[in-house]
Write an enzyme that holds these catalytic residues in place. Sequence first.
Site, mmCIF file in Angstrom:
data_model
loop_
_atom_site.group_PDB
_atom_site.id
_atom_site.type_symbol
_atom_site.label_atom_id
_atom_site.label_comp_id
_atom_site.label_asym_id
_atom_site.label_seq_id
_atom_site.Cartn_x
_atom_site.Cartn_y
_atom_site.Cartn_z
ATOM 1 C CB SER A 198 3.461 39.175 -20.335
ATOM 2 O OG SER A 198 4.126 40.075 -21.178
ATOM 3 C CE1 TYR A 254 8.044 37.701 -18.496
ATOM 4 C CE2 TYR A 254 7.133 38.709 -20.473
ATOM 5 C CZ TYR A 254 7.137 38.559 -19.094
ATOM 6 O OH TYR A 254 6.228 39.242 -18.326
#
Length: 330
Positions: A198, A254
Amino acid sequence: MEKAAHVAAGATQDSYPHRLDAVRHDSAEAIPERLAVVTGGNKGVGLEVCRQLALQGVTVILTARDEKRGKDAAETLRRESELPNIIFHQLDVRDDDSVATLAQYIERRYGKLDILVNNAAISGIVADEEGLKALNIDAETLTSGRAANLLKEVFQNTNDEAFNCLNTNYYGCKRVTEALLPLLKLSTSGARIVNASSLASELKRMPNEKLRNDLSNIDIWDEDRIEVVLNTFLEDLKSGQLEEAGWPMMLPAYSVSKMVINLYTRIMARRYPEMRINCVRPGFVKTDINWNLGVLTPEQGARGPVMLALLPDDGPTGCYFDQVEMVNVW
């Protein structure tokens, strides 16, 4: 947080339920030239990776935690895209027994694996979705990390969600990879491992300068040291010290999970130079993980993972890709 899942030696044909919805192959069936496993394959980018790989002639084992959703997704691909080379197998990447069952099934049925796409991931926060949409934050601001203060009102970081995020995004990837490594080593076409990353994994987003510098130095890392860092993160979260300790405040669990995914990718690429092992940011794709605020389609998001899954033998390894472009985030 985990115990290693291993392929059980000497398992009998009926020792473990494989919960397969496709017709079972008989012993005379030819082993596919290329066999892939895609985690979190029932929707979004994972589903599209399954479709695109199958269109390239790869036999794909689509896995999902929810058995019904996974079966429905595989059946839809077989029917609507006319792809008989899609198989479903249930998999919860957080569960050692579930991972072991998948490994045992592949060992019994195929005896090898060629491609592993570790796609399964969760956001690690509890979101007020209506409040989030009401903020009307544009995609560039949202992905840049500059919206962290605005999102404090609609994002809640809980201990349970953070633990589940790390257990899914990092430990789940590690658990599946370790269980399937013996089969990847038997690949007849060259093993490929693709780990979903990501934009949040970029080290410039890590306020803690010492940890940021350490994370860029691959030579000092192994899985034990990664675990120490993750345990420290969870302790700081529990004590309410994330900001003071210099952790990312935009989707903290995350972000940290994806930073260590990048690190784990480099560790594994160094350890297994004969394989092509890379991580990839699919892009800001409109999927459930970002509450459908993304701007790319799953078809666009799948391009990078599929490209890396089909790399030639002299392709790059231990690298990070932003969609289909290699970039340096460490």
